[in-house]
Write a protein that holds these residues in place. Structure first.
Motif, PDB file in Angstrom:
ATOM      1  N   VAL A 180       0.854  -1.186   0.000  1.00 26.13           N
ATOM      2  CA  VAL A 180       0.000   0.000   0.000  1.00 26.13           C
ATOM      3  C   VAL A 180       0.898   1.247   0.000  1.00 26.13           C
ATOM      4  O   VAL A 180       1.867   1.329   0.756  1.00 26.13           O
ATOM      5  CB  VAL A 180      -0.915   0.013   1.244  1.00 26.13           C
ATOM      6  CG1 VAL A 180      -1.709   1.311   1.320  1.00 26.13           C
ATOM      7  CG2 VAL A 180      -1.856  -1.200   1.208  1.00 26.13           C
ATOM      8  N   LEU A 181       0.554   2.186  -0.871  1.00 27.69           N
ATOM      9  CA  LEU A 181       1.346   3.405  -0.967  1.00 27.69           C
ATOM     10  C   LEU A 181       0.762   4.501  -0.079  1.00 27.69           C
ATOM     11  O   LEU A 181      -0.463   4.640   0.036  1.00 27.69           O
ATOM     12  CB  LEU A 181       1.375   3.894  -2.421  1.00 27.69           C
ATOM     13  CG  LEU A 181       2.074   2.952  -3.399  1.00 27.69           C
ATOM     14  CD1 LEU A 181       1.960   3.468  -4.833  1.00 27.69           C
ATOM     15  CD2 LEU A 181       3.540   2.753  -3.014  1.00 27.69           C
ATOM     16  N   HIS A 182       1.665   5.235   0.521  1.00 27.43           N
ATOM     17  CA  HIS A 182       1.267   6.426   1.276  1.00 27.43           C
ATOM     18  C   HIS A 182       0.966   7.537   0.284  1.00 27.43           C
ATOM     19  O   HIS A 182       1.399   7.481  -0.876  1.00 27.43           O
ATOM     20  CB  HIS A 182       2.424   6.837   2.208  1.00 27.43           C
ATOM     21  CG  HIS A 182       2.042   7.838   3.234  1.00 27.43           C
ATOM     22  ND1 HIS A 182       2.055   9.199   2.986  1.00 27.43           N
ATOM     23  CD2 HIS A 182       1.603   7.698   4.514  1.00 27.43           C
ATOM     24  CE1 HIS A 182       1.664   9.845   4.068  1.00 27.43           C
ATOM     25  NE2 HIS A 182       1.369   8.965   5.012  1.00 27.43           N
ATOM     26  N   GLU A 183       0.240   8.556   0.739  1.00 30.85           N
ATOM     27  CA  GLU A 183      -0.027   9.692  -0.152  1.00 30.85           C
ATOM     28  C   GLU A 183       1.262  10.347  -0.648  1.00 30.85           C
ATOM     29  O   GLU A 183       1.275  10.980  -1.701  1.00 30.85           O
ATOM     30  CB  GLU A 183      -0.908  10.726   0.555  1.00 30.85           C
ATOM     31  CG  GLU A 183      -2.383  10.360   0.418  1.00 30.85           C
ATOM     32  CD  GLU A 183      -3.269  11.163   1.344  1.00 30.85           C
ATOM     33  OE1 GLU A 183      -2.746  11.845   2.241  1.00 30.85           O
ATOM     34  OE2 GLU A 183      -4.506  11.081   1.156  1.00 30.85           O
ATOM     35  N   ASN A 184       2.352  10.150   0.117  1.00 32.48           N
ATOM     36  CA  ASN A 184       3.635  10.720  -0.331  1.00 32.48           C
ATOM     37  C   ASN A 184       4.320   9.847  -1.393  1.00 32.48           C
ATOM     38  O   ASN A 184       5.444  10.133  -1.801  1.00 32.48           O
ATOM     39  CB  ASN A 184       4.568  10.960   0.862  1.00 32.48           C
ATOM     40  CG  ASN A 184       4.992   9.648   1.518  1.00 32.48           C
ATOM     41  OD1 ASN A 184       4.856   8.565   0.950  1.00 32.48           O
ATOM     42  ND2 ASN A 184       5.524   9.745   2.737  1.00 32.48           N
ATOM     43  N   GLY A 185       3.660   8.764  -1.805  1.00 27.39           N
ATOM     44  CA  GLY A 185       4.193   7.922  -2.882  1.00 27.39           C
ATOM     45  C   GLY A 185       5.070   6.772  -2.399  1.00 27.39           C
ATOM     46  O   GLY A 185       5.403   5.876  -3.176  1.00 27.39           O
ATOM     47  N   GLN A 186       5.426   6.759  -1.127  1.00 28.19           N
ATOM     48  CA  GLN A 186       6.274   5.682  -0.594  1.00 28.19           C
ATOM     49  C   GLN A 186       5.419   4.536  -0.050  1.00 28.19           C
ATOM     50  O   GLN A 186       4.320   4.781   0.459  1.00 28.19           O
ATOM     51  CB  GLN A 186       7.129   6.225   0.571  1.00 28.19           C
ATOM     52  CG  GLN A 186       8.129   7.275   0.172  1.00 28.19           C
ATOM     53  CD  GLN A 186       9.069   6.756  -0.913  1.00 28.19           C
ATOM     54  OE1 GLN A 186       9.657   5.684  -0.777  1.00 28.19           O
ATOM     55  NE2 GLN A 186       9.188   7.508  -2.002  1.00 28.19           N
ATOM     56  N   PRO A 187       5.908   3.279  -0.153  1.00 24.48           N
ATOM     57  CA  PRO A 187       5.155   2.167   0.440  1.00 24.48           C
ATOM     58  C   PRO A 187       5.041   2.322   1.954  1.00 24.48           C
ATOM     59  O   PRO A 187       5.995   2.795   2.600  1.00 24.48           O
ATOM     60  CB  PRO A 187       6.002   0.933   0.110  1.00 24.48           C
ATOM     61  CG  PRO A 187       7.009   1.356  -0.881  1.00 24.48           C
ATOM     62  CD  PRO A 187       7.150   2.849  -0.811  1.00 24.48           C
ATOM     63  N   ILE A 188       3.908   1.954   2.502  1.00 25.44           N
ATOM     64  CA  ILE A 188       3.756   1.941   3.966  1.00 25.44           C
ATOM     65  C   ILE A 188       4.335   0.611   4.446  1.00 25.44           C
ATOM     66  O   ILE A 188       3.799  -0.454   4.089  1.00 25.44           O
ATOM     67  CB  ILE A 188       2.264   2.066   4.367  1.00 25.44           C
ATOM     68  CG1 ILE A 188       1.702   3.404   3.880  1.00 25.44           C
ATOM     69  CG2 ILE A 188       2.101   1.890   5.872  1.00 25.44           C
ATOM     70  CD1 ILE A 188       0.216   3.594   4.120  1.00 25.44           C
ATOM     71  N   PRO A 189       5.427   0.637   5.202  1.00 23.33           N
ATOM     72  CA  PRO A 189       6.061  -0.629   5.586  1.00 23.33           C
ATOM     73  C   PRO A 189       5.076  -1.546   6.318  1.00 23.33           C
ATOM     74  O   PRO A 189       4.334  -1.110   7.192  1.00 23.33           O
ATOM     75  CB  PRO A 189       7.203  -0.188   6.516  1.00 23.33           C
ATOM     76  CG  PRO A 189       7.448   1.241   6.171  1.00 23.33           C
ATOM     77  CD  PRO A 189       6.134   1.808   5.746  1.00 23.33           C
ATOM     78  N   GLY A 190       5.069  -2.819   5.905  1.00 20.65           N
ATOM     79  CA  GLY A 190       4.246  -3.816   6.590  1.00 20.65           C
ATOM     80  C   GLY A 190       2.792  -3.854   6.146  1.00 20.65           C
ATOM     81  O   GLY A 190       2.003  -4.599   6.726  1.00 20.65           O
ATOM     82  N   LEU A 191       2.418  -3.073   5.135  1.00 20.97           N
ATOM     83  CA  LEU A 191       1.002  -3.094   4.739  1.00 20.97           C
ATOM     84  C   LEU A 191       0.840  -3.406   3.242  1.00 20.97           C
ATOM     85  O   LEU A 191       1.416  -2.733   2.387  1.00 20.97           O
ATOM     86  CB  LEU A 191       0.323  -1.759   5.064  1.00 20.97           C
ATOM     87  CG  LEU A 191      -1.199  -1.758   4.868  1.00 20.97           C
ATOM     88  CD1 LEU A 191      -1.871  -2.794   5.766  1.00 20.97           C
ATOM     89  CD2 LEU A 191      -1.801  -0.377   5.135  1.00 20.97           C
TER      90      LEU A 191
END
Ligand code: FAD
Length: 565
Positions: free
Chosen positions: A514-525
């Motif tokens: 899952v990507l954060h709104e900042n474009g980076q993956p959310i670790p562990g999700l």
């Protein structure tokens, strides 16, 4: 009884096909896995589905001499998704989908066969194939589930032959199109069922499962083979996040709150939000109703979506669903999807003005999308009305109405008249009953009857490609999807703007993270299936376009979790 553990490497939320596929692969990677399911039955919408998966370049088709390739499929997917989906995700899908199904075929109980004649949905796009990419589950012996049989979400009797006998999509198509040997085939299925005295003492349902039930039963058995626990009645509520990393979930089980640790990560596979009226009103085009969705009531309410949004997850396609027109039948827990019948010759669909607005034989997603587009213009296309005559009624099914030669009007439930179907001696009388403009309907029928004579639908090109004709009647000439509407009595049925699940959700990358709104993956999700924004964008490229990606990105997520220490 196994005591609940509180820490696992991976926790999978939901128990549909994607969820269980991910859990099988994660277990094979040596990870400890827990599957949590909110309802008292496992399987979700996947269990009541057709179980078809759309897998370009699959080995089954290749073994039969089929001609497909990664590049051809990429050309087609890029055209279908119209440049709106990150190419890396498309490539990941096309690379891993054939590997995923080969993996399950060789390592698990899941068995498929290629539906060679089931065409891709967009025949006009480059790279499409007239068949070979959609796979249909083989029958599965559910006695192998032991006591877990009772916990499985059962398919609707309407998907079974005579309400109890399992048949594959290939069987059903052979019978519907009256291919050579179809009667013998039905006789064989009936005999096998009748002679299974032992199982029928337990239940009226066939020992064998077909379609989505077969897939779910095979996956559940594969989890049992690996001793992977599946907790029912366990409702995901919140994510546990530590230093920006998802490390677990909070669930409610039997009224008790519980925190479960996920050392490597959490895979959201808990469906979309189609069963949540408030979220439907927030995101989907209007009007919209939970009651129009053909998915199991109460299951998929979007808890995962909201929990991930709360920690900054990006989303996409929230205004889209896997649209399919539906018909509500009194007494049935959910409406029925109308997938095939719109293509049968002699039925047309009109709006309140009595006008056609779409090729009735179009794929179900495009059909309902057209209902919304038209409704925006005229406010009279939701609901729409399917209209047919006595000839059609005698020969073909429409939703719950079996052909009158099998089930005449006198044998239909009394309460269905004027709720499920409307009937009149004239088209004019019918139009007045359902509130459709009689003059508009009259003009439309005259026009379509002319199309039926010439074989050319110059308004919407119905029957103009191999996908439309898949459900046509090959005995009807010159166009298997067109026949005149002329012989009374005349019938109408109401079509709602339904769905078989929502299509938008958490934005993920090629690893299903899952990507954060900042474009980076959310670790562990991770998110797969309808919890994620579909890799198919706003399209539905072929039968199995939802479950194929759910399982493939489940496979990808599990392997990524295992390798990403
Ligand atoms: P689901 O299979 O619905 O699984 C989600 C699970 O998560 C459910 O069991 C739910 O109870 C559980 N859950 C939800 N919230 C929580 C929570 N808070 N905590 C814990 N668990 C939770 N698609 C195809 O590709 N091919 C087909 O042949 C096909 N045929 C279809 C036929 C019909 C009649 C219908 C209705 C659909 C069909 N579809 C088909 C669509 C397909 O079934 C769905 O898109 C797919 O099943 C969605 O899978 P999923 O894993 O996202 O969700």
């Amino acid at each position: 009884q196994v005591q609940p553990q509180s820490a696992y490497d991976v926790i999978v939320v939901g128990s549909g096909a994607g969820a269980m596929a991910a859990a099988v692969v994660a277990a094979d990677q040596g990870l400890s896995v827990l599957v949590v399911e909110k309802s008292d039955k496992y399987g979700g919408t996947s269990a009541i589905s057709g179980g078809g998966i759309w897998i370009p370049n699959n080995h089954y088709f290749a073994e039969k001499g089929g001609n497909d390739s990664f590049d051809k499929a990429l050309t087609y997917l890029k055209a279908s998704t119209d440049g709106k989906i990150d190419e890396e995700r498309l490539r990941a899908y096309l690379e891993y989908a054939p590997r995923m199904i080969h993996y399950f075929e060789t390592r698990s109980r899941v068995r498929y066969a290629v539906a060679e004649k089931y065409p891709d949905y967009y025949q006009h796009l480059p790279g499409s194939l007239p068949g070979g990419r959609s796979l249909d589950p083989e029958l599965f012996d559910t006695s192998l589930l032991g006591d877990e049989y009772d916990n499985m979400r059962k398919p609707s009797p309407t998907t079974l032959l005579m309400g109890c006998i399992a048949w594959t999509a290939r069987h059903a198509h052979k019978a519907m199109s009256r291919e050579f040997g179809w009667r013998l085939m039905i006789l064989g299925l009936m005999l096998r069922y009748k002679l299974d005295f032992k199982w029928r003492r337990k239940t009226k349902m066939d020992r064998r499962a077909a379609l989505g039930a077969s897939l779910i039963a095979a996956l559940r058995r594969s989890l049992m083979d690996r001793n992977v626990p599946l907790w029912l009645n366990t409702d995901f509520r919140e994510l546990v996040v530590e230093n920006g990393r998802v490390t677990g979930i909070e669930v409610v089980q039997g009224g008790q709150k519980m925190t479960l640790q996920a050392r490597r990560g959490v895979i959201f596979a808990s469906g979309g939000f189609e069963q949540n009226q408030a979220l439907r009103e927030k995101y989907l085009p209007q009007p919209t109703q939970v009651g129009w969705s053909a998915t199991p009531p109460g299951n998929n309410t979007g808890a995962a979506l909201e929990a991930a949004q709360a920690i900054g997850a990006a989303t996409d396609l929230l205004d889209w669903a896997w649209w399919a027109p539906t018909i509500k039948v009194p007494g049935e827990e959910k409406p029925r999807g109308i997938f095939a019948e719109r293509a049968f010759p002699g039925a047309i669909v009109v709006n309140g003005l009595g006008k056609r607005f779409v090729n009735e034989a179009a794929p179900y997603l495009e059909f309902v999308d057209a209902m919304y587009r038209e409704h925006q213009k005229d406010g009279k296309s939701i609901p729409a009305w399917v209209i047919f005559d006595g000839h059609y009624r005698f020969n073909y099914a429409m939703g719950p109405l079996m052909p009158a030669q099998v089930s005449p009007d006198s044998r239909l439930r009394k309460e269905w008249l004027n709720t499920v179907y409307w009937k009149a001696d004239s088209l004019d009388g019918l139009a007045r009953q359902i509130g459709v403009d009689p003059a508009g309907l009259d003009a439309t029928v005259k026009r379509v009857n002319e199309f039926a004579r010439t074989g050319v639908d110059s308004d919407f090109a119905r029957g103009g490609n191999v996908f439309d004709r898949y459900y046509g009647d090959s005995n009807v000439k010159p166009n298997p999807c067109l026949a005149p509407i002329a012989k009374g009595p005349f019938y109408a049925m109401r079509l709602d703007a339904g769905d078989i699940g929502t299509k938008g959700g958490l934005l993920t990358n090629a690893n299903a993270q899952v990507l954060h709104e900042n474009g980076q993956p959310i670790p562990g999700l991770y998110a797969i299936g309808n919890t994620s924004a579909s890799v198919m964008g706003t399209s539905y490229p072929g039968a199995g376009g939802t479950l194929g990606p759910a399982m493939t990105f489940g496979y990808i997520a599990a392997r990524h979790l295992a390798s990403n220490v």
